[in-house]
Design an enzyme around this catalytic site. Structure first.
Site, short mmCIF file in Angstrom:
data_model
loop_
_atom_site.label_atom_id
_atom_site.label_comp_id
_atom_site.label_asym_id
_atom_site.label_seq_id
_atom_site.Cartn_x
_atom_site.Cartn_y
_atom_site.Cartn_z
N ARG A 21 35.80 44.61 25.23
CA ARG A 21 36.91 44.27 26.12
C ARG A 21 38.09 45.22 25.89
O ARG A 21 38.56 45.39 24.77
CB ARG A 21 37.35 42.82 25.90
CG ARG A 21 36.26 41.81 26.26
CD ARG A 21 36.66 40.39 25.88
NE ARG A 21 35.55 39.48 26.10
CZ ARG A 21 35.39 38.74 27.19
NH1 ARG A 21 36.29 38.83 28.16
NH2 ARG A 21 34.36 37.94 27.32
N SER A 136 26.95 17.34 30.64
CA SER A 136 27.78 18.50 30.93
C SER A 136 27.06 19.46 31.88
O SER A 136 25.90 19.82 31.65
CB SER A 136 28.10 19.23 29.61
OG SER A 136 28.81 20.42 29.83
N LYS A 247 47.76 28.71 36.68
CA LYS A 247 47.08 29.42 37.76
C LYS A 247 47.78 29.14 39.09
O LYS A 247 48.72 29.82 39.44
CB LYS A 247 45.60 29.07 37.76
CG LYS A 247 44.91 29.55 36.47
CD LYS A 247 43.45 29.19 36.42
CE LYS A 247 42.76 29.84 35.22
NZ LYS A 247 43.28 29.42 33.91
N THR A 276 50.52 20.10 17.20
CA THR A 276 50.90 21.34 17.86
C THR A 276 52.33 21.24 18.37
O THR A 276 52.73 20.21 18.93
CB THR A 276 49.97 21.64 19.06
OG1 THR A 276 48.64 21.80 18.58
CG2 THR A 276 50.38 22.92 19.77
N THR A 362 31.32 35.82 29.35
CA THR A 362 31.96 35.04 30.41
C THR A 362 30.97 34.67 31.50
O THR A 362 31.03 33.58 32.07
CB THR A 362 33.14 35.85 31.01
OG1 THR A 362 34.02 36.24 29.94
CG2 THR A 362 33.91 35.02 32.01
#
Length: 418
Positions: A21, A136, A247, A276, A362
């Site tokens: 990448r 799933s 997005k 977090t 991906t």
């Protein structure tokens, strides 16, 4: 042999497979979308971005930016810690209320990213339900897979959008066993859409919870931008809806919307939520402004759809192959990692067009592709220039084009100025 040798060996293998990448150094132009400045060493050049997930350009919307700037002036840049330790910022509380209203649910929870929201929610749901089975879809996002794995629950994978296979697995599991069906509304690499209503029907029949990832659909589909489930009139039949603020809404962060008891359980048990640092108030305020705007405004969605269809038409006329897609995502198949990288490099260096190659892991090997995502700001001239550039690159590296296309003499008129 040093320990570093193992890292070098891994990276050498990635390079040999043609899937190393390379991150392109880009500065997006807020006042001139979809343009950006590409920096490569001492060279900088203006390029057109054709692969952004800021699908509607809300990241540069003046009201969104103003909300972020004003909140940063009032409350500072950061959250100061976790929500438990440093307090529950009202900006985040207000955002969650808007998200719950968007999806017509009792409650919502905001997370630092869509990846974290999937990992936290699925991981917690699967862990809290005794003897839980999670069903799933085979093309679910990596964050959903990570959450399912973290839950420790048993997982069974059903073939992509295959209702017969899903029903067989549900029947085998039995009526009384706790079950969760985890799937996406819009699969971002192929651009296809799940039959949400029919999956919810199976869930009702066999007593399963539905967990729907609407990441690539929120903001873009439905009368108020709540996603494909809203568009299809089945949002009330989905138990947990997961989305992103990065997005369609153009900012950053993830969320879930569900019954209050489910959100409360996740809030109380998910380590990645509890430990977090909270979402910074300026980010929450900007995201909320984007959600509020897109609940009322359809102009962005209409303009977006028009430019997507114009782009499809131009690529079809240029003979550029496109995978079948039911959405705003236009996958252009290449089928080879090295050629995919070469096509992307030529588009950037020769035509000042940025489209990132999509390689394994991906997408599966031999399905490498370019993933084109038009926005409302890609005008007719930019679309024509993209079609011309893709045709030149396809011919230059020997990739096959479709037949029955516009003659090259016509497309030559579209060549961008030097």
């Amino acid at each position: 042999m040093t320990l570093h040798h193992h890292f070098h060996s891994f990276l050498d293998g990635v390079r040999r497979e043609g899937r190393y990448r390379v991150f392109t150094d880009l500065d997006r132009h807020a006042v001139r979308p979809p343009y950006a400045t590409w920096r490569c060493g001492d060279i900088s050049r203006e390029v057109v971005v054709w692969c952004s997930n800021d699908y509607l350009g809300m990241g540069r919307h003046s009201a969104v930016i103003d909300a972020m700037v004003e909140t940063a002036r009032q409350m500072g840049a950061g959250a100061g810690g976790t929500r438990n330790i440093s307090g529950n910022s009202h900006a985040v509380v207000a955002l969650e209320a808007e998200l719950a209203d968007l999806h017509r649910k009792e409650a919502a929870l905001a997370f630092s990213s869509g990846y974290v929201s999937n990992e936290a929610a699925l991981g917690t749901i699967g862990r809290l339900l005794p003897n839980c089975l999670i069903l799933s879809d085979e093309k679910n996002h990596a964050s959903m897979i990570a959450g399912i794995r973290a839950s420790g629950a048993e997982k069974q994978i059903f073939r992509h959008n295959d209702l017969g296979h899903l029903e067989a697995l549900l029947r085998e599991a039995g009526q009384s066993r706790p079950k969760v069906i985890a799937f996406e509304s819009l699969y971002s690499m192929d651009g296809d859409i799940a039959p949400i209503g029919r999956i919810c029907g199976l869930a009702a029949k066999f007593g399963a919870l539905t967990y729907l990832d609407e990441v690539h659909a929120v903001g873009l589909y439905g009368p108020r931008g709540a996603g494909i489930a809203e568009r299809d009139g089945v949002m009330d039949r989905v138990d947990v809806i997961e989305g992103t603020l990065a997005k369609g809404f153009g900012v950053v962060g993830g969320y879930i919307a569900a019954d209050a008891v489910i959100c409360d359980a996740i809030r109380s048990a998910a380590p990645s939520f509890i430990f977090t640092t909270a979402m910074p108030p300026p980010v929450a305020a900007a995201a909320m402004q984007s959600v509020v705007h897109l609940k009322k405004s359809v102009a962005e969605r209409i303009a977006h759809r028009l430019q997507v269809e114009k782009t499809r038409r131009a690529l079809r006329q240029a003979g550029i192959p496109m995978m079948s897609s039911q959405s705003h995502i236009i996958p252009v198949p290449v089928g080879d990692p090295a050629l995919c990288r070469e096509a992307s490099t030529l588009l950037l260096e020769e035509f000042s067009i940025y489209v990132q190659p999509i390689n394994y892991p991906t997408v599966p090997r031999r399905t490498e592709r370019l993933r084109i995502t038009p926005t409302p700001f890609h005008n007719g001239r930019l679309i024509e220039e993209l079609a011309y550039a893709l045709r030149e690159v396809w011919d230059g590296i020997g990739l096959p084009r479709e037949t029955n296309v516009v003659p090259i003499s016509s497309l030559a008129l579209l060549r961008p100025a030097a």
